[in-house]
Design a protein around this motif. Structure first.
Motif, short mmCIF file in Angstrom:
data_model
loop_
_atom_site.label_atom_id
_atom_site.label_comp_id
_atom_site.label_asym_id
_atom_site.label_seq_id
_atom_site.Cartn_x
_atom_site.Cartn_y
_atom_site.Cartn_z
N VAL A 316 0.87 -1.18 0.00
CA VAL A 316 0.00 0.00 0.00
C VAL A 316 0.90 1.23 0.00
CG1 VAL A 316 -1.89 1.20 1.15
CG2 VAL A 316 -1.75 -1.29 1.27
N ALA A 317 0.69 2.10 -0.98
CA ALA A 317 1.55 3.28 -1.11
C ALA A 317 0.77 4.36 -1.85
CB ALA A 317 2.83 2.92 -1.86
N GLY A 318 1.43 5.48 -2.08
CA GLY A 318 0.82 6.59 -2.79
C GLY A 318 0.26 7.65 -1.88
N ALA A 319 0.03 7.29 -0.62
CA ALA A 319 -0.48 8.22 0.39
C ALA A 319 -0.27 7.56 1.75
CB ALA A 319 -1.96 8.52 0.16
N PRO A 320 -0.25 8.35 2.83
CA PRO A 320 -0.10 7.75 4.16
C PRO A 320 -1.23 6.76 4.46
CG PRO A 320 0.23 10.12 4.26
CD PRO A 320 -0.30 9.83 2.89
N VAL A 321 -0.87 5.66 5.13
CA VAL A 321 -1.86 4.64 5.47
C VAL A 321 -2.32 4.89 6.90
CG1 VAL A 321 -2.34 2.18 5.62
CG2 VAL A 321 -0.64 3.02 3.98
N PRO A 322 -3.61 5.14 7.12
CA PRO A 322 -4.10 5.37 8.49
C PRO A 322 -3.81 4.18 9.40
CG PRO A 322 -5.76 5.98 6.87
CD PRO A 322 -4.68 5.26 6.13
N GLY A 341 7.91 5.75 -2.12
CA GLY A 341 8.71 6.00 -3.30
C GLY A 341 7.98 6.97 -4.20
N LEU A 342 8.50 7.14 -5.38
CA LEU A 342 7.93 8.06 -6.35
C LEU A 342 8.05 7.44 -7.73
CD1 LEU A 342 10.26 9.74 -4.43
CD2 LEU A 342 8.83 11.62 -5.18
N THR A 343 7.44 8.09 -8.70
CA THR A 343 7.65 7.65 -10.08
C THR A 343 9.14 7.56 -10.37
OG1 THR A 343 5.60 8.76 -10.74
CG2 THR A 343 7.12 8.14 -12.49
N GLU A 344 9.89 8.52 -9.85
CA GLU A 344 11.33 8.59 -10.12
C GLU A 344 12.11 7.42 -9.52
OE1 GLU A 344 9.89 12.90 -10.18
OE2 GLU A 344 9.37 11.03 -9.17
N THR A 345 11.53 6.69 -8.56
CA THR A 345 12.25 5.56 -7.95
C THR A 345 11.69 4.22 -8.41
OG1 THR A 345 10.87 5.69 -5.95
CG2 THR A 345 12.96 6.88 -5.94
N ALA A 346 10.78 4.21 -9.33
CA ALA A 346 10.34 3.06 -10.14
C ALA A 346 9.65 1.87 -9.45
CB ALA A 346 11.53 2.54 -10.96
N PHE A 348 9.61 1.90 -5.68
CA PHE A 348 9.81 1.77 -4.24
C PHE A 348 11.24 2.04 -3.81
CE2 PHE A 348 6.33 -1.51 -4.93
CZ PHE A 348 5.33 -0.58 -4.71
N ALA A 349 11.37 2.90 -2.80
CA ALA A 349 12.67 3.14 -2.17
C ALA A 349 12.74 2.46 -0.80
CB ALA A 349 12.94 4.63 -2.03
N THR A 350 11.57 2.40 -0.11
CA THR A 350 11.52 1.72 1.18
C THR A 350 10.29 0.82 1.22
OG1 THR A 350 10.15 3.40 2.30
CG2 THR A 350 12.55 3.72 2.31
N HIS A 351 10.30 -0.11 2.17
CA HIS A 351 9.19 -1.05 2.34
C HIS A 351 9.17 -1.53 3.77
CE1 HIS A 351 8.01 -5.39 2.55
NE2 HIS A 351 6.93 -4.91 1.97
N LEU A 352 7.97 -1.65 4.34
CA LEU A 352 7.82 -2.15 5.70
C LEU A 352 7.46 -3.63 5.65
CD1 LEU A 352 7.75 -1.41 8.71
CD2 LEU A 352 5.29 -1.02 8.46
N VAL A 394 17.38 9.77 -2.18
CA VAL A 394 17.49 8.37 -2.59
C VAL A 394 18.58 8.22 -3.64
CG1 VAL A 394 16.21 6.36 -3.46
CG2 VAL A 394 14.98 8.20 -2.28
N ARG A 395 19.26 7.08 -3.59
CA ARG A 395 20.26 6.77 -4.60
C ARG A 395 20.25 5.26 -4.85
NH1 ARG A 395 26.34 8.75 -3.43
NH2 ARG A 395 26.19 7.10 -1.85
N GLY A 396 20.29 4.88 -6.12
CA GLY A 396 20.31 3.46 -6.44
C GLY A 396 19.97 3.21 -7.89
#
Length: 545
Positions: A316-322, A341-346, A348-352, A394-396
């Motif tokens: 679940v991403a794109g906005a904060p999850v309540p 993440g963002l479009t620019e990070t393709a 995901f940059a992080t994941h829980l 972010v870098r990668g």
């Protein structure tokens, strides 16, 4: 460091930093083209189902054949390596076929937000330089109304039972007859890590959308990250109802499912009842969603009894999850795994990870295995210690090489060490878990204090009778900016500003409490599920004028 992304009509080489450590640098060119993978599955497992779709399912053999036929049609129409092929429509088989056909030719796929208004559509088509468009009925009138760009080939999808059609007239050509007569294009372009694959325009909630160049390597490295972090298995079924023109839906599971030969249940749009039925009927193991989708599922009467036993990997991403939604889903055995993440990070940059869903509720997780994440001072760029708020960088190898034909925007987004500056504010806790605070441009300065709208929205996410909540700042003579909460309430419910402030005061300092309340029927969101803060502020300004 100067980074330029400008691929002219001649498909001249780009100037971009090398991607270190992958086999392309060893002299051996590795083909990571998704179209090559689909062709392999078509050869060895032709009868395996690739896509379940309301307009008719496709096996891998059928999917590859249609993509190869469309590639011939595109090539005959003048499309070659480096050219841009646009697609305008909802989720469909034709979306995937067009993407794979473009990849087969070494062309760049341009998925377009089907909700764009005329001037926005014109801008995207003109700036992308697309010479070909594949379009669904219902959108071709918008294309016809647009001027100022060139389109040498306009194909209309006219063979999908899920898409009503009308007679096809010039300059449009119905693609069904062309596909039927075409000889499948035998060759597939060899695509390595640095070759552009997708040109995706950002949602534009903070201004004019920018064209984000995503390479085959960006997509591939994101997939590696996802497979190392999530429970993803060969033979899985993934569910896709979020718009595929958004990178979160396309490259979380769908593109990788095609590469792995897995099955995709593809829906034209999101419907809670259909989605719950799909999860059970097809034993769906993975899906990508924005928070509003799971909020709708959780409110549906069938949620309590639906068979969700196969659902293991829910990003679940794109906005904060309540947090209240995370706990509600956990009670049903679903661990919502928030990602950032963002479009620019393709994307995901992080994941829980699932095992941390409840222990680190509200966190966007830890950096992906092959992605670096820092929180830096917004003025000088130095890394900040734990719990200090700053800009997330972010870098990668999953990070875009830059923006399409926009060297100024590219240079502004990357610093001298190659870090991409996201424009998001957050902090790392003592354990290294990332927490998102807000967008830098959305921050409210009220009475000299920084107020982050997303933080207020989280505090109000479980507000009784509230269906949707958004927070923005508006000019205020006394405070500089005032915090305004915009709420869509349940039918028949009543809500006062005093009730909102009392609820928010349970977790927020008083200076962060809303000073105004506006009740609306619904909040404006873009197709990615994000609150459209520009429209919210504009609506408030119009009411005051």
């Amino acid at each position: 460091m100067t980074r330029h992304i400008s691929i002219p009509e001649t498909n001249a080489a780009q100037t971009k930093p090398p991607v270190l450590g992958h086999p392309a640098n060893s002299g051996h060119r590795v083909d990571i083209n998704a179209a090559t993978a689909v062709a392999r599955h078509a050869r060895f497992r032709p009868d395996s189902t690739a896509v379940v779709y309301e307009g008719g399912d496709l096996t891998y053999g059928e999917l590859d054949d249609r993509a190869a036929r469309l590639a011939s049609v595109l090539a005959d129409g003048g499309t070659s390596e480096g050219d841009r092929v646009a697609y305008l429509g909802l989720n469909s088989l034709s979306f995937l076929v067009t993407m794979l056909a473009a990849f087969r030719l070494g062309a760049i796929f341009v998925p377009i937000n089907f909700r764009l208004a005329g001037p926005e559509l014109e801008s995207v088509l003109a700036r992308s330089g697309a010479n070909t468009i594949v379009c669904e009925e219902g959108h071709r009138a918008a294309v016809d109304a647009v001027t100022g760009h060139r389109l040498s080939l306009r194909l209309l999808v006219d063979d999908d039972p899920a898409i009503p059609t009308t007679p096809v007239t010039r300059p449009w050509i119905g693609w069904s007859a062309l596909l039927a007569d075409a000889t499948p294009y035998a060759e597939i372009a060899v695509s390595d890590f640095d070759d552009p694959a997708i040109l995706m325009f950002t949602s534009g909630t903070t201004g004019l959308p920018k064209g984000v160049v995503l390479t085959h390597g960006n997509a591939w490295w994101n997939s590696v990250n996802v497979e190392l972090m999530l429970d993803s298995r060969p033979g899985d079924t993934t569910h896709a109802a979020a718009p595929l023109f958004h990178i979160g839906a396309l490259n979380s599971f769908v593109l990788r499912a095609l590469v792995r030969g897995n099955r995709i249940v593809l829906r034209r749009g999101f419907d809670p009842e259909q989605t719950l039925d799909d999860y059970a009927r097809y034993a769906v193991g993975s899906t990508f969603a924005v928070p509003t989708m799971f909020q709708a599922l959780a409110r549906h009467p069938g949620f309590a009894d639906a068979d969700l036993s196969a659902l293991r990997s829910v990003v679940v991403a794109g906005a904060p999850v309540p947090p209240s939604l995370i706990r509600q889903c956990a009670e049903r055995g679903i661990q919502l795994q928030q990602a950032w993440g963002l479009t620019e990070t393709a994307p995901f940059a992080t994941h829980l990870p699932a095992e941390w869903t409840l222990a680190k509720t509200g966190s966007a997780g830890i950096p992906m295995p092959y992605t670096e994440v820092r929180v830096v001072d917004m003025e000088v760029g130095d890394p900040l210690p734990a719990t200090r708020r700053g800009e997330i960088v972010v870098r990668g190898p999953n990070v875009t090489p830059g923006y399409w034909e926009d060297p100024e925007a590219t240079d502004a987004a990357f610093d001298g060490e190659g870090w991409f500056h996201s424009g998001d504010i957050g902090y790392l806790d003592d354990d290294g878990f990332l927490f998102i605070v807000d967008r830098l441009k959305d921050m409210i300065i009220s009475g000299g204090e920084n107020v982050y709208p997303a933080e207020v929205e989280r505090a109000l996410a479980d507000l009784p009778c509230a269906v949707d909540v958004g927070v923005v700042g508006v000019p205020d003579d006394e405070w500089g900016e005032a915090v305004v909460v915009v709420v869509a309430v349940a039918p028949g419910a009543e809500l006062t500003l005093e009730q909102v402030r009392e609820h928010a005061a349970k977790s927020l300092a008083r200076y962060k409490l809303p000073r105004r309340l506006q009740i609306v029927d619904s909040l404006p969101r873009n197709a990615s599920g994000k609150l459209d803060k520009i429209r919210m502020r504009s609506s408030l300004a119009m009411e005051e004028s």
